[in-house]
Scaffold this motif. Structure first.
Motif, PDB file in Angstrom:
ATOM      1  N   MET A   1      -0.576  17.916  -6.308  1.00 49.67           N
ATOM      2  CA  MET A   1      -1.051  16.555  -6.318  1.00 49.67           C
ATOM      3  C   MET A   1       0.080  15.593  -6.672  1.00 49.67           C
ATOM      4  O   MET A   1      -0.133  14.399  -6.770  1.00 49.67           O
ATOM      5  CB  MET A   1      -2.213  16.422  -7.300  1.00 49.67           C
ATOM      6  CG  MET A   1      -3.141  15.312  -6.944  1.00 49.67           C
ATOM      7  SD  MET A   1      -4.761  15.659  -7.554  1.00 49.67           S
ATOM      8  CE  MET A   1      -5.191  14.067  -8.156  1.00 49.67           C
ATOM      9  N   GLY A   2       1.275  16.108  -6.822  1.00 51.74           N
ATOM     10  CA  GLY A   2       2.405  15.280  -7.183  1.00 51.74           C
ATOM     11  C   GLY A   2       2.811  14.320  -6.087  1.00 51.74           C
ATOM     12  O   GLY A   2       3.197  13.193  -6.349  1.00 51.74           O
ATOM     13  N   TRP A   3       2.716  14.774  -4.820  1.00 48.41           N
ATOM     14  CA  TRP A   3       3.129  13.893  -3.731  1.00 48.41           C
ATOM     15  C   TRP A   3       2.126  12.768  -3.523  1.00 48.41           C
ATOM     16  O   TRP A   3       2.502  11.693  -3.077  1.00 48.41           O
ATOM     17  CB  TRP A   3       3.357  14.679  -2.439  1.00 48.41           C
ATOM     18  CG  TRP A   3       2.112  15.281  -1.859  1.00 48.41           C
ATOM     19  CD1 TRP A   3       1.560  16.483  -2.146  1.00 48.41           C
ATOM     20  CD2 TRP A   3       1.269  14.677  -0.883  1.00 48.41           C
ATOM     21  NE1 TRP A   3       0.419  16.673  -1.418  1.00 48.41           N
ATOM     22  CE2 TRP A   3       0.218  15.573  -0.626  1.00 48.41           C
ATOM     23  CE3 TRP A   3       1.295  13.469  -0.201  1.00 48.41           C
ATOM     24  CZ2 TRP A   3      -0.799  15.286   0.283  1.00 48.41           C
ATOM     25  CZ3 TRP A   3       0.281  13.199   0.701  1.00 48.41           C
ATOM     26  CH2 TRP A   3      -0.745  14.105   0.931  1.00 48.41           C
ATOM     27  N   VAL A   4       0.874  13.004  -3.861  1.00 48.59           N
ATOM     28  CA  VAL A   4      -0.125  11.940  -3.739  1.00 48.59           C
ATOM     29  C   VAL A   4       0.166  10.849  -4.764  1.00 48.59           C
ATOM     30  O   VAL A   4       0.099   9.658  -4.442  1.00 48.59           O
ATOM     31  CB  VAL A   4      -1.552  12.496  -3.907  1.00 48.59           C
ATOM     32  CG1 VAL A   4      -2.574  11.377  -3.914  1.00 48.59           C
ATOM     33  CG2 VAL A   4      -1.874  13.505  -2.822  1.00 48.59           C
ATOM     34  N   ASP A   5       0.500  11.251  -5.965  1.00 47.89           N
ATOM     35  CA  ASP A   5       0.853  10.268  -6.995  1.00 47.89           C
ATOM     36  C   ASP A   5       2.085   9.469  -6.584  1.00 47.89           C
ATOM     37  O   ASP A   5       2.146   8.262  -6.762  1.00 47.89           O
ATOM     38  CB  ASP A   5       1.102  10.956  -8.336  1.00 47.89           C
ATOM     39  CG  ASP A   5      -0.165  11.540  -8.927  1.00 47.89           C
ATOM     40  OD1 ASP A   5      -1.257  11.023  -8.616  1.00 47.89           O
ATOM     41  OD2 ASP A   5      -0.060  12.521  -9.690  1.00 47.89           O
ATOM     42  N   TRP A   6       3.070  10.163  -6.002  1.00 45.10           N
ATOM     43  CA  TRP A   6       4.280   9.487  -5.533  1.00 45.10           C
ATOM     44  C   TRP A   6       3.931   8.477  -4.444  1.00 45.10           C
ATOM     45  O   TRP A   6       4.417   7.350  -4.447  1.00 45.10           O
ATOM     46  CB  TRP A   6       5.273  10.504  -4.982  1.00 45.10           C
ATOM     47  CG  TRP A   6       6.438   9.853  -4.325  1.00 45.10           C
ATOM     48  CD1 TRP A   6       7.552   9.367  -4.922  1.00 45.10           C
ATOM     49  CD2 TRP A   6       6.575   9.570  -2.927  1.00 45.10           C
ATOM     50  NE1 TRP A   6       8.387   8.815  -3.988  1.00 45.10           N
ATOM     51  CE2 TRP A   6       7.805   8.925  -2.740  1.00 45.10           C
ATOM     52  CE3 TRP A   6       5.778   9.817  -1.814  1.00 45.10           C
ATOM     53  CZ2 TRP A   6       8.262   8.515  -1.495  1.00 45.10           C
ATOM     54  CZ3 TRP A   6       6.227   9.412  -0.571  1.00 45.10           C
ATOM     55  CH2 TRP A   6       7.462   8.771  -0.430  1.00 45.10           C
ATOM     56  N   LEU A   7       3.076   8.883  -3.514  1.00 43.14           N
ATOM     57  CA  LEU A   7       2.683   7.994  -2.419  1.00 43.14           C
ATOM     58  C   LEU A   7       1.940   6.765  -2.941  1.00 43.14           C
ATOM     59  O   LEU A   7       2.193   5.640  -2.497  1.00 43.14           O
ATOM     60  CB  LEU A   7       1.816   8.744  -1.407  1.00 43.14           C
ATOM     61  CG  LEU A   7       1.378   7.976  -0.178  1.00 43.14           C
ATOM     62  CD1 LEU A   7       2.590   7.598   0.680  1.00 43.14           C
ATOM     63  CD2 LEU A   7       0.402   8.793   0.645  1.00 43.14           C
ATOM     64  N   VAL A   8       1.049   6.968  -3.892  1.00 46.99           N
ATOM     65  CA  VAL A   8       0.292   5.848  -4.466  1.00 46.99           C
ATOM     66  C   VAL A   8       1.232   4.886  -5.190  1.00 46.99           C
ATOM     67  O   VAL A   8       1.124   3.659  -5.035  1.00 46.99           O
ATOM     68  CB  VAL A   8      -0.811   6.375  -5.410  1.00 46.99           C
ATOM     69  CG1 VAL A   8      -1.414   5.247  -6.237  1.00 46.99           C
ATOM     70  CG2 VAL A   8      -1.891   7.091  -4.618  1.00 46.99           C
ATOM     71  N   GLN A   9       2.168   5.410  -5.941  1.00 43.39           N
ATOM     72  CA  GLN A   9       3.111   4.548  -6.650  1.00 43.39           C
ATOM     73  C   GLN A   9       4.017   3.808  -5.668  1.00 43.39           C
ATOM     74  O   GLN A   9       4.307   2.629  -5.855  1.00 43.39           O
ATOM     75  CB  GLN A   9       3.959   5.369  -7.622  1.00 43.39           C
ATOM     76  CG  GLN A   9       3.171   5.856  -8.814  1.00 43.39           C
ATOM     77  CD  GLN A   9       4.011   6.730  -9.735  1.00 43.39           C
ATOM     78  OE1 GLN A   9       5.167   7.014  -9.465  1.00 43.39           O
ATOM     79  NE2 GLN A   9       3.409   7.161 -10.839  1.00 43.39           N
ATOM     80  N   TRP A  10       4.442   4.499  -4.610  1.00 47.80           N
ATOM     81  CA  TRP A  10       5.280   3.849  -3.596  1.00 47.80           C
ATOM     82  C   TRP A  10       4.505   2.719  -2.921  1.00 47.80           C
ATOM     83  O   TRP A  10       5.020   1.617  -2.738  1.00 47.80           O
ATOM     84  CB  TRP A  10       5.740   4.872  -2.559  1.00 47.80           C
ATOM     85  CG  TRP A  10       6.497   4.261  -1.439  1.00 47.80           C
ATOM     86  CD1 TRP A  10       7.804   3.925  -1.428  1.00 47.80           C
ATOM     87  CD2 TRP A  10       5.973   3.892  -0.149  1.00 47.80           C
ATOM     88  NE1 TRP A  10       8.141   3.373  -0.218  1.00 47.80           N
ATOM     89  CE2 TRP A  10       7.026   3.338   0.585  1.00 47.80           C
ATOM     90  CE3 TRP A  10       4.716   3.980   0.449  1.00 47.80           C
ATOM     91  CZ2 TRP A  10       6.870   2.868   1.883  1.00 47.80           C
ATOM     92  CZ3 TRP A  10       4.559   3.521   1.731  1.00 47.80           C
ATOM     93  CH2 TRP A  10       5.627   2.970   2.431  1.00 47.80           C
ATOM     94  N   TRP A  11       3.246   3.000  -2.544  1.00 48.66           N
ATOM     95  CA  TRP A  11       2.441   1.985  -1.885  1.00 48.66           C
ATOM     96  C   TRP A  11       2.204   0.788  -2.801  1.00 48.66           C
ATOM     97  O   TRP A  11       2.243  -0.363  -2.351  1.00 48.66           O
ATOM     98  CB  TRP A  11       1.109   2.558  -1.418  1.00 48.66           C
ATOM     99  CG  TRP A  11       0.298   1.536  -0.702  1.00 48.66           C
ATOM    100  CD1 TRP A  11      -0.817   0.904  -1.159  1.00 48.66           C
ATOM    101  CD2 TRP A  11       0.560   0.982   0.592  1.00 48.66           C
ATOM    102  NE1 TRP A  11      -1.280   0.003  -0.236  1.00 48.66           N
ATOM    103  CE2 TRP A  11      -0.436   0.038   0.855  1.00 48.66           C
ATOM    104  CE3 TRP A  11       1.548   1.198   1.547  1.00 48.66           C
ATOM    105  CZ2 TRP A  11      -0.476  -0.697   2.035  1.00 48.66           C
ATOM    106  CZ3 TRP A  11       1.488   0.476   2.728  1.00 48.66           C
ATOM    107  CH2 TRP A  11       0.500  -0.464   2.954  1.00 48.66           C
ATOM    108  N   ASP A  12       1.954   1.040  -4.072  1.00 51.51           N
ATOM    109  CA  ASP A  12       1.779  -0.057  -5.031  1.00 51.51           C
ATOM    110  C   ASP A  12       3.031  -0.916  -5.110  1.00 51.51           C
ATOM    111  O   ASP A  12       2.954  -2.145  -5.185  1.00 51.51           O
ATOM    112  CB  ASP A  12       1.428   0.484  -6.420  1.00 51.51           C
ATOM    113  CG  ASP A  12      -0.011   0.960  -6.522  1.00 51.51           C
ATOM    114  OD1 ASP A  12      -0.822   0.596  -5.642  1.00 51.51           O
ATOM    115  OD2 ASP A  12      -0.309   1.702  -7.476  1.00 51.51           O
ATOM    116  N   GLY A  13       4.201  -0.281  -5.084  1.00 43.38           N
ATOM    117  CA  GLY A  13       5.449  -1.033  -5.113  1.00 43.38           C
ATOM    118  C   GLY A  13       5.644  -1.883  -3.866  1.00 43.38           C
ATOM    119  O   GLY A  13       6.059  -3.043  -3.943  1.00 43.38           O
ATOM    120  N   VAL A  14       5.333  -1.310  -2.704  1.00 46.13           N
ATOM    121  CA  VAL A  14       5.448  -2.065  -1.446  1.00 46.13           C
ATOM    122  C   VAL A  14       4.475  -3.232  -1.442  1.00 46.13           C
ATOM    123  O   VAL A  14       4.816  -4.351  -1.056  1.00 46.13           O
ATOM    124  CB  VAL A  14       5.203  -1.139  -0.237  1.00 46.13           C
ATOM    125  CG1 VAL A  14       5.067  -1.930   1.053  1.00 46.13           C
ATOM    126  CG2 VAL A  14       6.315  -0.107  -0.115  1.00 46.13           C
TER     127      VAL A  14
END
Length: 73
Positions: A1-14
């Protein structure tokens, strides 16, 4: 589930970056990114739907045609 957290954080930053831009910059960025993305997704959906409609495996057993009524002369 680590990549999902990374994706969510990346999307929040964008998202945060885009929201903080002036509207005059937001509009071209959205049109350059979102418009081609939506067009690509629409074409993909169209091709999948065409493939599903033309796929012989998706067609069930053919229904027999009703017999025409015979008229006695």
């Amino acid at each position: 589930m680590g990549w999902v957290d990374w994706l969510v954080q990346w999307w929040d930053g964008v998202e945060l970056w885009l929201v903080q831009l002036p509207v005059a910059v937001q509009f071209p960025v959205v049109m350059i990114v979102v418009l081609p993305l939506c067009l690509g997704v629409a074409r993909l959906i169209d091709r999948v739907a065409d493939w599903g409609a033309n796929n012989p495996a998706s067609i069930g057993s053919p229904e027999p045609e009703p017999e025409s009524e015979k008229v006695a002369a």
